[in-house]
Design a protein around this motif. Structure first.
Motif, mmCIF file in Angstrom:
data_model
loop_
_atom_site.group_PDB
_atom_site.id
_atom_site.type_symbol
_atom_site.label_atom_id
_atom_site.label_comp_id
_atom_site.label_asym_id
_atom_site.label_seq_id
_atom_site.Cartn_x
_atom_site.Cartn_y
_atom_site.Cartn_z
ATOM 1 N N PHE A 263 -23.600 -23.766 -34.123
ATOM 2 C CA PHE A 263 -24.408 -23.550 -35.717
ATOM 3 C C PHE A 263 -24.834 -22.166 -35.991
ATOM 4 O O PHE A 263 -24.775 -21.749 -36.827
ATOM 5 C CB PHE A 263 -25.851 -24.332 -35.519
ATOM 6 C CG PHE A 263 -26.801 -24.371 -36.436
ATOM 7 C CD1 PHE A 263 -26.304 -25.292 -37.601
ATOM 8 C CD2 PHE A 263 -27.589 -23.653 -36.743
ATOM 9 C CE1 PHE A 263 -27.119 -25.171 -38.623
ATOM 10 C CE2 PHE A 263 -28.570 -23.691 -37.696
ATOM 11 C CZ PHE A 263 -28.066 -24.413 -38.900
ATOM 12 N N ARG A 264 -25.021 -21.500 -34.773
ATOM 13 C CA ARG A 264 -25.216 -20.024 -35.192
ATOM 14 C C ARG A 264 -23.976 -19.430 -35.601
ATOM 15 O O ARG A 264 -23.751 -18.665 -36.633
ATOM 16 C CB ARG A 264 -25.640 -19.302 -33.727
ATOM 17 C CG ARG A 264 -26.271 -17.811 -34.157
ATOM 18 C CD ARG A 264 -26.478 -17.237 -32.590
ATOM 19 N NE ARG A 264 -27.521 -17.909 -32.000
ATOM 20 C CZ ARG A 264 -27.327 -18.463 -30.983
ATOM 21 N NH1 ARG A 264 -26.157 -18.779 -30.365
ATOM 22 N NH2 ARG A 264 -28.349 -19.214 -30.210
ATOM 23 N N GLU A 270 -20.838 -18.433 -42.572
ATOM 24 C CA GLU A 270 -21.046 -18.602 -43.979
ATOM 25 C C GLU A 270 -21.761 -17.337 -44.730
ATOM 26 O O GLU A 270 -21.369 -16.944 -45.714
ATOM 27 C CB GLU A 270 -22.202 -19.882 -43.977
ATOM 28 C CG GLU A 270 -21.683 -21.297 -43.726
ATOM 29 C CD GLU A 270 -22.484 -22.304 -43.802
ATOM 30 O OE1 GLU A 270 -23.785 -21.964 -43.882
ATOM 31 O OE2 GLU A 270 -22.142 -23.510 -43.589
ATOM 32 N N SER A 271 -22.624 -16.727 -43.921
ATOM 33 C CA SER A 271 -23.017 -15.450 -44.422
ATOM 34 C C SER A 271 -21.974 -14.435 -44.745
ATOM 35 O O SER A 271 -22.045 -13.770 -45.838
ATOM 36 C CB SER A 271 -24.054 -14.755 -43.616
ATOM 37 O OG SER A 271 -23.334 -14.371 -42.341
ATOM 38 N N GLN A 272 -20.729 -14.383 -43.762
ATOM 39 C CA GLN A 272 -19.776 -13.567 -44.113
ATOM 40 C C GLN A 272 -19.010 -13.816 -45.344
ATOM 41 O O GLN A 272 -18.614 -12.913 -45.998
ATOM 42 C CB GLN A 272 -18.828 -13.372 -42.772
ATOM 43 C CG GLN A 272 -19.655 -12.791 -41.495
ATOM 44 C CD GLN A 272 -19.701 -11.384 -41.613
ATOM 45 O OE1 GLN A 272 -18.970 -10.541 -42.549
ATOM 46 N NE2 GLN A 272 -20.918 -10.620 -41.256
ATOM 47 N N GLU A 275 -20.678 -13.002 -48.141
ATOM 48 C CA GLU A 275 -20.833 -11.668 -48.564
ATOM 49 C C GLU A 275 -19.358 -11.258 -49.295
ATOM 50 O O GLU A 275 -19.272 -10.437 -50.131
ATOM 51 C CB GLU A 275 -20.985 -10.616 -47.239
ATOM 52 C CG GLU A 275 -20.761 -9.373 -47.307
ATOM 53 C CD GLU A 275 -22.190 -8.640 -48.162
ATOM 54 O OE1 GLU A 275 -22.019 -7.450 -48.478
ATOM 55 O OE2 GLU A 275 -23.105 -9.356 -48.384
ATOM 56 N N TYR A 276 -18.280 -11.917 -48.696
ATOM 57 C CA TYR A 276 -16.918 -11.623 -49.091
ATOM 58 C C TYR A 276 -16.859 -12.116 -50.650
ATOM 59 O O TYR A 276 -16.340 -11.237 -51.434
ATOM 60 C CB TYR A 276 -15.808 -12.550 -48.443
ATOM 61 C CG TYR A 276 -14.455 -12.224 -48.649
ATOM 62 C CD1 TYR A 276 -13.805 -11.020 -48.667
ATOM 63 C CD2 TYR A 276 -14.006 -13.273 -49.373
ATOM 64 C CE1 TYR A 276 -12.524 -10.750 -48.795
ATOM 65 C CE2 TYR A 276 -12.391 -13.474 -50.035
ATOM 66 C CZ TYR A 276 -11.836 -11.762 -49.667
ATOM 67 O OH TYR A 276 -10.709 -11.886 -50.142
ATOM 68 N N HIS A 277 -17.214 -13.091 -50.875
ATOM 69 C CA HIS A 277 -17.209 -13.704 -52.372
ATOM 70 C C HIS A 277 -18.053 -12.694 -53.123
ATOM 71 O O HIS A 277 -17.616 -12.381 -54.389
ATOM 72 C CB HIS A 277 -17.945 -15.020 -52.556
ATOM 73 C CG HIS A 277 -17.095 -16.376 -51.939
ATOM 74 N ND1 HIS A 277 -15.692 -16.076 -52.026
ATOM 75 C CD2 HIS A 277 -17.343 -17.312 -51.211
ATOM 76 C CE1 HIS A 277 -15.127 -17.196 -51.146
ATOM 77 N NE2 HIS A 277 -16.103 -17.855 -51.056
ATOM 78 N N ARG A 278 -18.973 -12.139 -52.816
ATOM 79 C CA ARG A 278 -19.932 -11.485 -53.859
ATOM 80 C C ARG A 278 -19.133 -9.996 -53.870
ATOM 81 O O ARG A 278 -18.999 -9.461 -54.933
ATOM 82 C CB ARG A 278 -21.360 -10.911 -52.855
ATOM 83 C CG ARG A 278 -22.244 -10.211 -53.777
ATOM 84 C CD ARG A 278 -23.524 -9.765 -52.978
ATOM 85 N NE ARG A 278 -23.534 -9.328 -51.694
ATOM 86 C CZ ARG A 278 -23.271 -7.655 -51.772
ATOM 87 N NH1 ARG A 278 -23.341 -7.226 -52.820
ATOM 88 N NH2 ARG A 278 -22.952 -7.022 -50.419
ATOM 89 N N LEU A 279 -18.737 -9.552 -52.664
ATOM 90 C CA LEU A 279 -17.868 -8.341 -52.875
ATOM 91 C C LEU A 279 -16.618 -8.508 -53.824
ATOM 92 O O LEU A 279 -16.132 -7.481 -54.860
ATOM 93 C CB LEU A 279 -17.379 -7.684 -51.554
ATOM 94 C CG LEU A 279 -18.359 -7.268 -50.633
ATOM 95 C CD1 LEU A 279 -17.767 -6.826 -49.130
ATOM 96 C CD2 LEU A 279 -19.128 -5.967 -51.075
#
Length: 423
Positions: A263-264, A270-272, A275-279
């Motif tokens: 889960f971690r 998911e956070s990465q 972040e990739y989609h945001r960049l």
């Protein structure tokens, strides 16, 4: 001694009007002079006519002074003080003096409250609020109706007083008979004996109840002991399924650790990904903004270039218009010495087209023709450079800009129609 007692004592003395300022540091060490002064002031405040010896120089004088104050407070104020603590003249003496000051302070507060009540009563005499007296008015009406009914009943009873007086006097005048008195006493004694017997029966029942309760308590104790022993045996015996339970519990712990780790990792991935989609979105927006700016710049350059070409075309059209009438020599002189290069000529290479007569001319005309050839070469070079720039602009702008650009075939100047007249 506590800080609260010392503070209360100083505040009370200040409220009572003691002329000297008492500090909390005065009683850190024994200070018999200050204690004697305070005691004399308190005694005078309580009884102004009281005479107390004020000599405290020697030990015997101090003892006599303390005894006199303690005796006065015990007899007059009913306050018991500890003479030993008063003689110490430190924080413990403050506790004893606080008893006297609290009585005087409460009396002063009571007097102030009484004065305040009198003032409020005086003020209430001049202030009458009808809304606050509605409940009192209802109670007064109820009392008035009760007084009326009681008065009527009292009047009826007083009307019967004449007959009742005769009966009362007859009963009082009648002598008491001993037999009746003995009967009444025997009946009372009998009732008392019956109550005593009932009380004894209740006591005997209490004893029996006590024995039964003791038996029940003993029985419960035995049952409790058996249950405790049974519990100990159950705790000592290990269940058959306990090993399997512990094994399953260990597996569950491992599975839980694996779940937590996955889960971690999932949350991290998911956070990465976010972040990739945001960049990527930022890069896309930045590229879109850059392309929009480049298109805007190229559009402005194209408009400027179109304006320049239209101005050049207007100038060429002005130069190509022939005169209406004139001699052949005037037409030859007014005819342009060189034509404009076409687009096909530019793509094929540097080729110059010359229009003129085949007759031999003077040296000036040959020099003019050479000058025209050089100018044509320079114009061809400039046309090729402009064509290369246009091709680059077309590759950046796309088919939209190509469709909007005018063709270079329209810029080709018309050929002279009267070139055969030269022969």
């Amino acid at each position: 001694m506590s800080f609260r007692d010392l503070r209360n004592f100083t505040e009370m003395m200040r409220a009572l009007g003691y002329p000297r300022l008492i500090s909390m540091e005065n009683f850190r060490t024994p200070n018999f002079t200050l204690v004697a002064e305070i005691l004399i002031w308190l005694v005078k405040r309580y009884e102004p006519q009281m005479d107390i010896p004020t000599d405290v120089d020697t030990e015997s004088d101090r003892i006599f002074f303390i005894k006199a104050v303690a005796q006065f407070m015990a007899t007059k104020a009913h306050i018991k003080v500890n003479t030993k603590r008063l003689y110490q003249a430190d924080g413990y003496a403050v506790k004893e003096m606080l008893k006297i000051t609290s009585v005087l302070y409460s009396a002063m507060k009571t007097k102030q409250m009484a004065l305040g009540d009198l003032i409020e009563e005086d003020n209430s005499k001049f202030k009458f609020d009808l809304s606050s007296k509605v409940s009192d008015l209802k109670a007064a009406r109820q009392l008035a109706s009760e007084v009326t009914s009681k008065g009527a009943s009292l009047y009826d009873l007083l009307g019967k007083e004449v007959d009742l007086r005769e009966m009362r006097t007859a009963a009082i005048a009648r002598p008491l008979e001993i037999n009746e008195t003995e009967k009444a006493l025997r009946a009372a004694i009998k009732e008392v004996l019956q109550s005593v017997e009932e009380t004894k029966d209740m006591l005997s029942n209490v004893v029996s109840d006590e024995t039964s309760l003791d038996a029940k308590i003993e029985k419960k104790k035995q049952e409790l002991e058996r249950n405790r022993k049974r519990l100990q045996t159950l705790q000592s015996v290990r269940p058959a399924f306990m090993d399997e339970y512990e094994k399953i519990e260990e597996d569950l712990q491992k599975q839980y650790e694996t779940f937590v780790e996955k889960f971690r990792n999932l949350c991290f991935l998911e956070s990465q990904l976010d972040e990739y989609h945001r960049l990527e979105q930022e890069r896309f927006e930045e590229a879109e903004n850059i392309m929009r700016m480049m298109q805007h710049v190229l559009r402005e350059e194209e408009e400027e270039r179109d304006l320049t070409r239209s101005s050049l075309k207007d100038e060429d059209s002005d130069m190509d218009v022939p005169e209406d009438e004139g001699s052949d020599s005037d037409m030859d002189e007014s005819r342009p010495s060189k034509p404009r290069p076409t687009q096909n000529g530019i793509m094929a290479g540097r080729r110059a087209r010359f229009i003129g007569n085949m007759q031999g001319g003077d040296s000036d005309e040959t020099e003019d023709s050479e000058i025209d050839v050089d100018e044509d070469d320079e114009d061809d070079d400039e046309g090729e450079e402009e064509e290369g720039k246009d091709l680059e602009d077309n590759s950046l702008e796309g088919p939209v800009s190509r469709g909007a650009r005018p063709s270079k075939g329209g810029m080709r100047p018309p050929l002279l129609e009267e070139s055969d007249n030269d022969f």
